[in-house]
Design a protein around this motif. Structure first.
Motif, PDB file in Angstrom:
ATOM      1  N   GLY A  25       0.674  -1.068   0.163  1.00  0.00           N
ATOM      2  CA  GLY A  25       0.526   0.281  -0.373  1.00  0.00           C
ATOM      3  C   GLY A  25       0.692   1.070   0.332  1.00  0.00           C
ATOM      4  N   LYS A  26       0.387   2.465   0.329  1.00  0.00           N
ATOM      5  CA  LYS A  26       0.861   3.387   1.034  1.00  0.00           C
ATOM      6  C   LYS A  26       1.700   3.747   2.056  1.00  0.00           C
ATOM      7  CE  LYS A  26      -0.523   4.965  -3.417  1.00  0.00           C
ATOM      8  NZ  LYS A  26      -1.483   6.253  -4.224  1.00  0.00           N
ATOM      9  N   LEU A  27       2.768   4.813   2.219  1.00  0.00           N
ATOM     10  CA  LEU A  27       2.716   5.769   3.234  1.00  0.00           C
ATOM     11  C   LEU A  27       2.066   6.514   3.660  1.00  0.00           C
ATOM     12  CD1 LEU A  27       6.606   5.481   3.346  1.00  0.00           C
ATOM     13  CD2 LEU A  27       4.995   3.475   4.640  1.00  0.00           C
ATOM     14  N   LEU A  28       1.042   6.573   4.537  1.00  0.00           N
ATOM     15  CA  LEU A  28       0.185   7.990   5.455  1.00  0.00           C
ATOM     16  C   LEU A  28       1.306   9.228   6.265  1.00  0.00           C
ATOM     17  CD1 LEU A  28      -2.232  10.226   5.084  1.00  0.00           C
ATOM     18  CD2 LEU A  28      -3.313   8.293   6.761  1.00  0.00           C
ATOM     19  N   ARG A  29       1.958  10.095   6.285  1.00  0.00           N
ATOM     20  CA  ARG A  29       2.725  10.779   6.967  1.00  0.00           C
ATOM     21  C   ARG A  29       1.090  11.992   7.190  1.00  0.00           C
ATOM     22  NH1 ARG A  29       7.953   9.215   6.760  1.00  0.00           N
ATOM     23  NH2 ARG A  29       8.919   8.267   5.120  1.00  0.00           N
ATOM     24  N   VAL A  30       1.237  12.171   8.610  1.00  0.00           N
ATOM     25  CA  VAL A  30       0.711  13.247   9.038  1.00  0.00           C
ATOM     26  C   VAL A  30       1.528  14.111  10.313  1.00  0.00           C
ATOM     27  CG1 VAL A  30      -1.219  13.896  10.542  1.00  0.00           C
ATOM     28  CG2 VAL A  30      -1.730  11.947   8.862  1.00  0.00           C
ATOM     29  N   ASN A  31       1.379  15.035   9.640  1.00  0.00           N
ATOM     30  CA  ASN A  31       2.584  16.529  10.337  1.00  0.00           C
ATOM     31  C   ASN A  31       1.748  17.382  11.889  1.00  0.00           C
ATOM     32  OD1 ASN A  31       3.627  18.928  10.908  1.00  0.00           O
ATOM     33  ND2 ASN A  31       5.189  18.600   9.909  1.00  0.00           N
ATOM     34  N   THR A  32       1.670  16.858  12.509  1.00  0.00           N
ATOM     35  CA  THR A  32       0.751  16.944  13.622  1.00  0.00           C
ATOM     36  C   THR A  32       1.439  18.563  14.323  1.00  0.00           C
ATOM     37  OG1 THR A  32       2.669  16.332  15.459  1.00  0.00           O
ATOM     38  CG2 THR A  32       0.908  14.516  14.515  1.00  0.00           C
ATOM     39  N   LYS A  33       2.187  19.074  13.515  1.00  0.00           N
ATOM     40  CA  LYS A  33       2.818  20.552  13.935  1.00  0.00           C
ATOM     41  C   LYS A  33       1.740  21.309  12.763  1.00  0.00           C
ATOM     42  CE  LYS A  33       6.078  24.103  14.014  1.00  0.00           C
ATOM     43  NZ  LYS A  33       7.314  24.343  13.660  1.00  0.00           N
ATOM     44  N   GLU A  34       1.453  21.223  11.772  1.00  0.00           N
ATOM     45  CA  GLU A  34       1.538  21.833  10.521  1.00  0.00           C
ATOM     46  C   GLU A  34      -0.642  21.345   9.994  1.00  0.00           C
ATOM     47  OE1 GLU A  34       3.036  24.451   9.586  1.00  0.00           O
ATOM     48  OE2 GLU A  34       4.881  23.761  10.389  1.00  0.00           O
ATOM     49  N   LYS A  35      -0.485  20.234  10.826  1.00  0.00           N
ATOM     50  CA  LYS A  35      -1.877  19.497  10.839  1.00  0.00           C
ATOM     51  C   LYS A  35      -1.906  18.798   9.217  1.00  0.00           C
ATOM     52  CE  LYS A  35      -2.705  21.208  14.753  1.00  0.00           C
ATOM     53  NZ  LYS A  35      -1.227  20.925  15.617  1.00  0.00           N
ATOM     54  N   THR A  36      -1.409  18.862   8.771  1.00  0.00           N
ATOM     55  CA  THR A  36      -1.101  18.614   6.867  1.00  0.00           C
ATOM     56  C   THR A  36      -0.691  16.303   6.610  1.00  0.00           C
ATOM     57  OG1 THR A  36       1.225  18.731   6.726  1.00  0.00           O
ATOM     58  CG2 THR A  36      -0.429  20.706   6.485  1.00  0.00           C
ATOM     59  N   PHE A  37      -0.762  16.183   5.927  1.00  0.00           N
ATOM     60  CA  PHE A  37      -0.854  14.825   5.048  1.00  0.00           C
ATOM     61  C   PHE A  37       0.232  15.136   4.241  1.00  0.00           C
ATOM     62  CE2 PHE A  37      -4.195  13.378   3.067  1.00  0.00           C
ATOM     63  CZ  PHE A  37      -5.097  14.834   2.957  1.00  0.00           C
ATOM     64  N   GLY A  38       0.164  14.146   3.650  1.00  0.00           N
ATOM     65  CA  GLY A  38       0.838  12.954   2.196  1.00  0.00           C
ATOM     66  C   GLY A  38       0.633  12.079   1.786  1.00  0.00           C
ATOM     67  N   PHE A  39      -0.046  11.346   1.377  1.00  0.00           N
ATOM     68  CA  PHE A  39       0.244   9.609   0.692  1.00  0.00           C
ATOM     69  C   PHE A  39       1.536   9.893  -0.069  1.00  0.00           C
ATOM     70  CE2 PHE A  39      -3.870  10.190   2.080  1.00  0.00           C
ATOM     71  CZ  PHE A  39      -4.312   8.727   2.451  1.00  0.00           C
ATOM     72  N   GLU A  40       2.297   8.403   0.364  1.00  0.00           N
ATOM     73  CA  GLU A  40       3.852   8.184  -0.633  1.00  0.00           C
ATOM     74  C   GLU A  40       3.323   7.004  -1.178  1.00  0.00           C
ATOM     75  OE1 GLU A  40       7.711   8.669   1.743  1.00  0.00           O
ATOM     76  OE2 GLU A  40       6.264  10.735   2.352  1.00  0.00           O
ATOM     77  N   GLU A  41       4.542   6.633  -1.736  1.00  0.00           N
ATOM     78  CA  GLU A  41       4.490   5.241  -2.446  1.00  0.00           C
ATOM     79  C   GLU A  41       5.728   4.555  -1.276  1.00  0.00           C
ATOM     80  OE1 GLU A  41       2.983   3.441  -4.641  1.00  0.00           O
ATOM     81  OE2 GLU A  41       2.137   5.255  -4.657  1.00  0.00           O
ATOM     82  N   VAL A  42       4.847   3.229  -0.843  1.00  0.00           N
ATOM     83  CA  VAL A  42       6.340   2.276  -0.339  1.00  0.00           C
ATOM     84  C   VAL A  42       7.530   2.653  -0.964  1.00  0.00           C
ATOM     85  CG1 VAL A  42       6.934   0.501   0.480  1.00  0.00           C
ATOM     86  CG2 VAL A  42       4.626   1.344   0.929  1.00  0.00           C
ATOM     87  N   PRO A  43       8.669   2.571  -0.418  1.00  0.00           N
ATOM     88  CA  PRO A  43       9.449   2.510  -1.247  1.00  0.00           C
ATOM     89  C   PRO A  43       9.971   0.905  -1.705  1.00  0.00           C
ATOM     90  CG  PRO A  43       9.980   4.124   0.393  1.00  0.00           C
ATOM     91  CD  PRO A  43       8.482   3.579   0.813  1.00  0.00           C
ATOM     92  N   GLU A  44      11.143   1.135  -1.983  1.00  0.00           N
ATOM     93  CA  GLU A  44      11.682  -0.037  -3.085  1.00  0.00           C
ATOM     94  C   GLU A  44      12.042  -0.525  -1.368  1.00  0.00           C
ATOM     95  OE1 GLU A  44      11.375  -3.304  -5.522  1.00  0.00           O
ATOM     96  OE2 GLU A  44      10.613  -1.266  -6.295  1.00  0.00           O
ATOM     97  N   ALA A  45      13.048   0.219  -0.930  1.00  0.00           N
ATOM     98  CA  ALA A  45      13.410  -1.385  -0.142  1.00  0.00           C
ATOM     99  C   ALA A  45      13.120  -1.257   1.095  1.00  0.00           C
ATOM    100  CB  ALA A  45      14.428   0.153   1.065  1.00  0.00           C
ATOM    101  N   TYR A  46      11.519  -1.215   1.265  1.00  0.00           N
ATOM    102  CA  TYR A  46      10.605  -1.600   2.458  1.00  0.00           C
ATOM    103  C   TYR A  46       9.339  -2.592   2.194  1.00  0.00           C
ATOM    104  CZ  TYR A  46      11.929   2.165   5.083  1.00  0.00           C
ATOM    105  OH  TYR A  46      12.361   3.151   5.538  1.00  0.00           O
ATOM    106  N   ALA A  47       9.325  -3.047   0.363  1.00  0.00           N
ATOM    107  CA  ALA A  47       8.803  -3.647  -0.418  1.00  0.00           C
ATOM    108  C   ALA A  47       8.807  -5.028   0.465  1.00  0.00           C
ATOM    109  CB  ALA A  47       9.506  -4.748  -1.330  1.00  0.00           C
ATOM    110  N   GLY A  48       7.789  -5.869   1.161  1.00  0.00           N
ATOM    111  CA  GLY A  48       7.638  -7.269   1.972  1.00  0.00           C
ATOM    112  C   GLY A  48       7.548  -6.480   3.016  1.00  0.00           C
ATOM    113  N   LEU A  49       7.883  -5.975   3.673  1.00  0.00           N
ATOM    114  CA  LEU A  49       7.624  -5.813   5.332  1.00  0.00           C
ATOM    115  C   LEU A  49       6.274  -4.952   5.279  1.00  0.00           C
ATOM    116  CD1 LEU A  49      11.477  -3.333   5.776  1.00  0.00           C
ATOM    117  CD2 LEU A  49      10.469  -5.705   5.754  1.00  0.00           C
ATOM    118  N   GLY A  50       5.971  -5.393   6.643  1.00  0.00           N
ATOM    119  CA  GLY A  50       4.713  -4.930   7.621  1.00  0.00           C
ATOM    120  C   GLY A  50       4.791  -4.744   8.397  1.00  0.00           C
ATOM    121  N   GLY A  51       4.077  -4.261   9.002  1.00  0.00           N
ATOM    122  CA  GLY A  51       3.584  -4.985  10.720  1.00  0.00           C
ATOM    123  C   GLY A  51       5.294  -4.070  11.619  1.00  0.00           C
TER     124      GLY A  51
END
Lengths: 575, 575
Positions: free
Chosen positions: A2-28
């Motif tokens: 899936g994707k990474l969802l980053r939430v900036n708690t200071k700015e109250k903003t968010f962004g989705f990004e692709e899971v980088p290749e290096a993290y392929a096959g990783l979960g939990g």
């Protein structure tokens, strides 16, 4: 992936990004630990803006695989100062997986004091003012959020403990009845959430597709074998469903490894009064529920709902370690008092193991009398009052011991030892000493071969075989945590040669891969290596991989001592 | 060399033994640190029976050498978890030296709760019940002990803080008026004394011979040069006698290195109100004493007696670091409030630096308002009440920060930074980071060349030269502490080439030796190596030799940052 969802708690903003290749096959846990190693400066303050709080569903989570709904949470721990993964049941993991979120990453921290909530659904992510949820306990938070967002949303929230950034703070998940009975308990991750001023996370997967299964037929066949295996094992198919995890009270007490009065002996004279059998009897008399899952798709159902003597709901998810911590460890023998302490922990958002051990330390230091359940309830209630006593006890065992000048504090890496004495259950003792998590039975549950005769039999009172036992279990557990599977599937896979191959079949069918059991072992080792590397960068050495000197005391009834050398222990996680 | 006096605090027994060959030529910090390395298991609990509390007079102590009356105390520190040496003026050191006691070693710990006192005189050693001294503050303890044993005995005692084993606890020494104005302040050694249930130590040297001087003529000649040197230097001969150490308020503020409001800027707008000049003015108006020594034979006399606005005694030994900690750091600008806070610290037995910084952290965490002297007095008073708030604040900066969820905590090795900002006084910053003691200005007082132009001039805001400055000062200081000399003799020896040779001449004349200045350097290095070795065995790594991330913030007025790398810092104490 899936994707990474980053939430900036200071700015109250968010962004989705692709899971980088290096993290392929990783979960939990594999993904949370890798990202923390990569993105969090190891020497940062755990409550500072540089720390990150990362949630990741397991690799099988969201699929129909039985017992695959655990959610890993990771961060630098305010309790241990090292890396932490703490996983929990509840709804959130499966919903995040269906929303295609491989990891939710909370970053930075606000300067102002106001709390927010994060609402994630299929179309949007919002960071909203927490409003009147601030200062509320988890029971109230979850009730209000279900009222507002409906009963089909998952909720992860913190209570007053997390708001105060206490080291004993948990993050709680709404259980199937909307109560905060499930917890990311250990390591004080609720304080990290509190430092980022996030009171709750609401996850709504309405409109989200099912997770994709690459080979549905193969998956279905493997999952059928899997369910049969879990249901036919005597522990996961009978013991846990009937009595919950508290079935262990009598077993561990009988084995002489039930730490009593701050680890002074291995048998508690009132064990019967707080046993799983007694609990099941009371639940049935009072109209509670003895058998309940912690997430949809659970076939073990070790959880429960416990009513008070008037037949009213008191607590849920009432577990062995909780009963031990508030019971034998403190010598409180009234199960209703222990249940109230469990409820307070769920409501304030506190780890029951850390709090039970800390209450025992408060007794050791003369703050309240040994065995006094009412005094313990009063003391723990101070956390909800934001009172100074609450700031002491809510910060856990080491902190309470330091406040009171106590020198017998049963911790490793500042995290309290759970419900199995390391001298008379040495397999789990090795795990306490060496896991990067700080003392944690779930990191390598040597109770299996030591006491339950699952996966073979290894003498719990002797050194022989227990380093290897802990190593094998720690590697397997890391992989189980990466898959999003419940730890209690371990009973079945330790006793059934087809266990690990069945998990591998499910993973291959889910993702269209060709993994082998060896790949699972390699994954487990790589997770542990990442975690050790973070801790090394944070300043940990092999000196941190041992038990405190109090375990040199001889431990009745078997008159055992802790006799592993630093050199022996340092071999445990050398791959 | 004298003898070792060991007191078993559990059995209430004692024994004398010859100083072993291996300890020949060691005294003060050299002896305490070596014995702790040899005898205390590095991973033991600091409040447990395995820790030892060791007092040792310096090599010159008891002789007529000016300013040689300091007493080193050493143990594993409850505050830092590492080795600690903390030295103090007062009477005790010279009396122990005259009694021929090279080290007094407190061992083991009692199981019962009753406190004892130790009474040492020329004929006997007794361990007696503390009786009504228990729960009393140091003022009362010292008054009662002088009433009972006469005004010619030395007293080392703990107040309520030490009894509670708080990490901020000091051990206080009766000053020349029998008041607890002198302290072994840093590192929480009062908690170690408290854990061993020793309330006070009384030292009576009546009937003891003078210390033997092998070559009295040579000694006398060297001491004369020594006294002249100290009296003719502008800092030790004029600045310190006139205004006390608080002469530094205006100097350090002017230099922009006066840490204000928890290290947010280097100038305090109300510095004038808390300056040494202001203090001297008030003392003179109110009938106090501006110029007083901390032990017989002191020719610098930087201490003082401070009266309240009604002309009544309020406090004594009122120092720069205390005024900074309770003043600029917390933005309290009323000198009388600060003096009251100093008095409370002396009475309860608390380190003023640790307490001032902790009070600032309590303000940072919203427990009390910034700059509110009365609220600070109320909060600190809770230590004397044995109240929960007192257990928080009395345990120091890290503990208070952890209680309140504060992430800006100015510490190294968990010990609070003193009164000179490391970004705009980098020479002392390197010392904070690298000394085995935890942040401590006295371990290598780079303020000399950075701000006072003593021993040369090195830019305080740039890196160049400051590693070397700190190294040289740390080595010299370790040797000074071994000799039992006051740190303020450093001003003279840094500016006078005959300084170190004069000390060497006194040592040679005292013991009939043929030491050279190189031997002094070698002694300093060996002390530091022993201390680093203890810390390594306790689990410290180079990661512990740095400042926390808050010092990455830019620091006005010079807009400096902390810019040393771990690699650069790790060179500081490599010999």
């Amino acid at each position: 992936m899936g994707k990474l969802l980053r939430v900036n708690t200071k700015e109250k903003t968010f962004g989705f990004e692709e899971v980088p290749e290096a993290y392929a096959g990783l979960g939990g846990r594999a993904l949370t630990s890798k990202m923390i190693l990569d993105e969090v400066p190891a020497t940062c303050h755990p409550l500072g803006k540089a720390n990150k709080l990362i949630f990741s569903p397991g690799l099988l989570t969201g699929s129909p695989a039985a017992n695959s709904g655990r959610l890993s949470a990771g961060a630098k721990s305010p309790l241990t100062g090292g890396i932490k993964e703490s996983n929990s049941g509840g709804y959130a993991s499966q919903k995040l997986a269906r929303l295609g979120i491989a990891a939710l990453v909370l970053e930075d921290k606000p300067e102002e004091d106001e709390f927010s909530i994060i609402v994630i659904n299929n179309d949007s992510v919002e960071v909203l003012p927490a409003g009147d949820l601030t200062n509320a306990g988890n029971y109230e938070v979850m009730e209000k959020l279900w009222q507002k967002y409906g009963k089909n949303v998952a909720v992860i929230s913190i209570g007053q403990a997390g708001e105060q950034c206490l080291k004993g703070a948990s993050m709680n998940q709404a259980d199937l009845n909307g109560r905060p009975g499930r917890a990311h308990g250990r390591g004080g991750l609720g304080a990290v959430m509190g430092s980022k001023k996030i009171k709750a996370i609401v996850v709504d997967d309405k409109g989200a597709p099912r997770v994709e299964i690459k080979d549905p037929e193969a998956f279905k066949a493997a999952n059928k074998r899997w369910v049969d295996m879990l249901k036919s094992h005597p522990v996961s198919g009978q013991g846990l469903p009937s009595y919950g995890t508290a079935v262990l009270v009598n077993l561990v007490n009988e084995a002489g490894a039930f730490p009593t009065k701050n680890f002074r002996s291995g048998r508690f004279e009132h064990a019967q009064d707080i046993s799983g059998e007694k609990m099941a009897e009371l639940i049935e008399q009072r109209g509670g529920v003895t058998t309940e899952g912690c997430h949809p798709g659970c076939v073990i159902k070790c959880s429960n709902v416990y009513h008070d003597k008037d037949g009213k709901y008191l607590t849920s998810g009432f577990e062995y370690e909780t009963i031990w911590a508030f019971g034998a460890h403190t010598t409180i023998k009234e199960l209703d008092d222990i249940a109230m302490l469990d409820r307070l922990c769920d409501d304030f958002g506190l780890d029951t193991i850390e709090m039970g051990v800390a209450i025992g330390i408060a007794m050791e230091g003369g703050m309240i009398p040994w065995g006094d359940g009412k005094a313990a309830i009063d003391l723990l209630s101070k956390v909800g009052d934001f009172a100074p006593e609450g700031k002491i006890i809510g910060n856990g065992s080491v902190f309470t011991g330091e406040a009171l000048g106590v020198d017998r504090i049963p911790v490793v890496k500042k995290q309290a030892l759970p419900a199995y004495d390391p001298r008379s259950c040495k397999g789990v003792g090795v795990t306490y000493a060496t896991t990067p998590m700080g003392a944690d039975h779930t990191a390598g549950y040597g109770v299996t071969a030591n006491i339950l005769s699952v996966g073979g039999t290894i003498d719990p009172c002797k050194k022989e075989g227990n380093i290897e036992l802990s190593q094998n279990l720690q590697v397997a557990t890391a992989a189980i945590d990466a898959a999003g599977l419940c730890l209690f599937i371990a009973f079945a896979i330790l006793d059934d040669e087809d266990g690990v191959p069945t998990i591998v079949d499910m993973l291959n069918a889910r993702y269209g891969l060709t993994l082998t059991p060896n790949d699972i072992v390699a994954l487990g080792k790589s997770i542990l290596n990442n975690e050790k590397e973070f801790n090394r960068k944070a300043g940990f050495t092999e000196i941190d991989d041992q038990l405190p000197e109090m375990f040199n005391e001889t431990f009745p009834p078997h008159n055992t001592t802790w006799d592993f050398t630093l050199e022996e222990l340092s071999e445990t996680l050398k791959f």
